[in-house]
Design a protein around this motif. Structure first.
Motif, PDB file in Angstrom:
ATOM      1  N   TRP A   1      -2.581  50.910   7.526  1.00  0.00           N
ATOM      2  CA  TRP A   1      -3.942  51.390   7.268  1.00  0.00           C
ATOM      3  C   TRP A   1      -3.951  52.457   6.171  1.00  0.00           C
ATOM      4  O   TRP A   1      -4.795  52.435   5.267  1.00  0.00           O
TER       5      TRP A   1
ATOM      6  N   ALA B   1      -4.448  49.729   3.390  1.00  0.00           N
ATOM      7  CA  ALA B   1      -5.834  49.482   3.813  1.00  0.00           C
ATOM      8  C   ALA B   1      -5.975  48.183   4.600  1.00  0.00           C
ATOM      9  O   ALA B   1      -6.932  47.431   4.418  1.00  0.00           O
ATOM     10  N   THR B   2      -5.010  47.906   5.482  1.00  0.00           N
ATOM     11  CA  THR B   2      -5.066  46.711   6.318  1.00  0.00           C
ATOM     12  C   THR B   2      -4.962  47.101   7.787  1.00  0.00           C
ATOM     13  O   THR B   2      -4.271  48.052   8.144  1.00  0.00           O
ATOM     14  N   LEU B   3      -5.676  46.342   8.626  1.00  0.00           N
ATOM     15  CA  LEU B   3      -5.595  46.510  10.071  1.00  0.00           C
ATOM     16  C   LEU B   3      -5.392  45.133  10.704  1.00  0.00           C
ATOM     17  O   LEU B   3      -5.861  44.121  10.164  1.00  0.00           O
TER      18      LEU B   3
END
Length: 326
Positions: free
Chosen positions: A281, A285-287
């Motif tokens: 994250w 910027a990934t979940l």
């Protein structure tokens, strides 16, 4: 003087938690480098930077004479298992989100629990075997067998790479427990660094000019096979930090599996799951999606259950021993 294993679960848990933090930082650094360098070049430079610290740790633990071994083949096998585990894991990391790769890799503690029976002679009862089954169900959910390749965005072969990595890692760790009877953690770290250097040089001799990467559509294969190039600017510092950090990770893992039962330590490796979500994250910027969260929860729950059963059994055995001493 050679080291010996002992039952020190508290210290072992501390070492494995430190290792998980180091591994999560390693993953961030390697993913950040994966767009410009070959995987075997990164592995080579990481080992070159790390082997000096490894030799210093050997000197601190008893001197370079400890590097002599009566089991060279077992150490070579362990080193190769580490190399395959790293290569398959990082090849997947180049194209999959950090949390997804980490979650898929976490079938490893379940493999360790199963392998501890035939390799180490440890007992695993039906309740723990049931928990392992639940954990594998979590892995199946994360693989999303109902989804097509277009939905997944990557080949299913790529999604299986972390599972292959986990199997090799599990074999490596049960071998660590076995070799730890007569081998210091620092010595095992040196052997692994040497194996990384030799295998990376072999890759360079065969594919270092990048000719096998030409025309490849798979980002994982391109990462594995692209040409070596001179690192630029701050990348040198990242590679140096990667080497030093990897050495400390290898040392901490070797110590953890020398000092306590494999089935006791393995569940604490799940701390890396939350770290992977956090770093993914923050830096990328990934979940995780819902299937990954669901599978991750099943694996973590099964691991915690295995740990709880191990602690109950340990207390029961200790109580029996105290009774018979009276």
């Amino acid at each position: 003087m050679q080291g010996s294993t002992s039952n020190r679960p508290g210290a072992a848990i501390g070492f494995v938690l430190a290792a998980m933090l180091g591994i999560s930082v390693n993953d961030v650094m390697i993913k950040s480098l994966s767009g410009g360098y070959a995987l075997h070049q990164i592995v080579f430079l990481r080992a070159i930077f790390g082997i000096g610290l490894s030799l210093l740790l050997v000197q601190i633990e008893g001197g370079l004479g400890l590097l002599r071994t009566r089991t060279p083949l077992l150490h070579a096998l362990r080193g190769l298992l580490v190399v395959v585990s790293n290569m398959t894991y990082f090849a997947a990391l180049a194209v999959l989100p950090l949390a997804d790769v980490t979650a898929l890799f976490f079938v490893a503690p379940l493999f360790i629990t199963l392998l501890s029976v035939p390799v180490l002679g440890e007992r695993v009862g039906p309740l723990r075997l049931g928990a392992v089954t639940v954990g594998f169900a979590g892995v199946v959910i994360m693989q999303q067998p109902w989804a097509g390749s277009a939905t997944l965005g990557v080949s299913r072969w790529v999604m299986l790479l972390p599972v292959l990595s986990a199997l090799c890692y599990a074999f490596q760790q049960v071998l660590t427990r076995r070799l730890g009877i007569s081998t210091r953690a620092s010595v095992m770290t040196v052997y692994i660094q040497v194996t990384f250097i030799l295998v990376s040089l072999a890759f360079y001799a065969v594919a270092g000019d990048g000719r096998f990467a030409e025309g490849q559509e798979s980002a994982s294969l391109v990462f594995l096979l692209r040409a070596w190039q001179m690192p630029e600017g701050s990348d040198w510092w990242i590679l140096a930090a990667l080497g030093l950090n990897s050495t400390l990770v290898g040392y901490c893992l070797s110590q953890a599996y020398r000092l306590a039962n494999a089935a006791t330590i393995a569940p604490f490796e799940y701390s890396a799951l939350l770290l992977a979500v956090f770093w993914g994250w923050v830096f990328f910027a990934t979940l995780p999606g819902l299937p990954v969260w669901a599978g991750m929860s099943l694996i973590a729950a099964s691991g915690l259950f295995v740990f709880a059963r191990e602690r109950i059994k340990a207390r029961a055995v200790a109580g029996t021993k105290r009774f018979w001493r009276r």
